[in-house]
Motif scaffolding. Structure first.
Motif, short mmCIF file in Angstrom:
data_model
loop_
_atom_site.label_atom_id
_atom_site.label_comp_id
_atom_site.label_asym_id
_atom_site.label_seq_id
_atom_site.Cartn_x
_atom_site.Cartn_y
_atom_site.Cartn_z
N ILE A 1 3.03 -1.33 4.17
CA ILE A 1 2.57 0.00 3.95
C ILE A 1 3.44 1.20 4.14
O ILE A 1 4.48 1.29 4.80
CB ILE A 1 1.61 0.25 5.17
CG1 ILE A 1 0.43 -0.77 5.17
CG2 ILE A 1 0.77 1.56 5.03
CD1 ILE A 1 -0.51 -1.02 6.44
N LEU B 1 -8.10 1.95 7.63
CA LEU B 1 -7.50 1.02 6.78
C LEU B 1 -7.20 -0.41 7.28
O LEU B 1 -7.48 -1.25 6.43
CB LEU B 1 -6.02 1.55 6.45
CG LEU B 1 -5.04 0.79 5.65
CD1 LEU B 1 -5.41 0.44 4.17
CD2 LEU B 1 -3.47 1.35 5.36
N PHE C 1 0.74 -1.12 -0.21
CA PHE C 1 0.09 0.06 0.01
C PHE C 1 0.83 1.23 -0.02
O PHE C 1 1.94 1.30 0.84
CB PHE C 1 -1.14 -0.05 1.32
CG PHE C 1 -1.93 -0.89 1.24
CD1 PHE C 1 -3.19 -0.64 0.82
CD2 PHE C 1 -1.61 -2.26 1.53
CE1 PHE C 1 -4.32 -1.64 0.82
CE2 PHE C 1 -2.57 -3.34 1.63
CZ PHE C 1 -4.04 -3.04 1.08
N ARG D 1 -2.38 -5.96 9.01
CA ARG D 1 -1.10 -5.24 8.95
C ARG D 1 0.08 -5.93 8.61
O ARG D 1 0.92 -5.67 7.93
CB ARG D 1 -0.86 -4.14 10.00
CG ARG D 1 -1.92 -2.98 9.83
CD ARG D 1 -1.49 -1.91 10.87
NE ARG D 1 -0.34 -1.19 10.69
CZ ARG D 1 -0.38 0.21 10.24
NH1 ARG D 1 -1.42 0.90 10.36
NH2 ARG D 1 0.70 0.79 10.19
#
Length: 197
Positions: A82, A66, A42, A77
């Motif tokens: 990210i 998110l 991301f 995550r």
């Protein structure tokens, strides 16, 4: 471009970077974080206040949204990587300047080369404009997947998913449900890439 050996080497170089004016006002560099073998990467726009304080991407309200969206496609995550187009907070959360985007690009390109993600998810217009400059504005192409060359690796094929930035859903309630729907495209693209492994 410098051939970094690891994501931590890239992060260390970012912390020493003085290539643009963002380094003068930052509290902490925000190099990005996540799984070094992530299939999904991301890429947002820039750190905000909370990210600048903690040195981590997407830790404020947009980060919570998110994470909610990640869960909707069976991800966490720890499964993804990210990061942002720039790795220090622009003053007053303004848009990154072209010279700031240019200064951060070699580090982002190095992260992409090391990760070799199957899918790059662009979050917001700056990220979309870098990787998908020819497909139209984010207001039209959000929620769509594209197979395009990768400017960081010279690979002829790279899957991209263009999404609104999660913060947009926090500022405009009508976009929140749209972002939820658009996020499902990631699940579909991952199914395609798994089939092609």
């Amino acid at each position: 471009m410098i051939a970094y050996q690891s994501l931590e080497d890239v992060a260390a170089a970012m912390r020493q970077c003085r290539s643009c004016g963002l380094c003068t006002d930052q509290t902490r560099v925000v190099p990005g974080e996540g799984n070094a073998r992530a299939k999904v990467m991301f890429i947002g726009e820039a750190p905000g206040f909370h990210e600048d304080q903690l040195g981590r991407p997407f830790v404020g309200a947009a980060g919570e949204f998110l994470e909610e969206m990640l869960a909707s496609v069976n991800l966490e995550r720890k499964d993804v990587f990210i990061t942002n187009m720039v790795h220090a907070r622009p003053p007053g959360n303004r848009d990154p300047l072209p010279e700031e985007l240019d200064a951060c690009w070699p580090y982002l390109a190095a992260q992409i080369q090391l990760l070799q993600p199957k899918v790059i998810v662009t979050l917001g217009r700056h990220s979309k404009s870098k990787f998908l400059p020819d497909v139209g504005p984010i207001s039209i192409v959000h929620g769509q997947a594209f197979d395009r060359p990768n400017p960081a690796t010279d690979a002829p094929h790279q899957w991209y998913v263009a999404l609104f930035h999660p913060a947009a859903g926090l500022h405009k309630e009508e976009l929140k449900e749209q972002i939820r729907q658009d996020f499902q495209v990631i699940y579909k693209v991952l199914a395609v890439t798994q089939a092609s492994l």
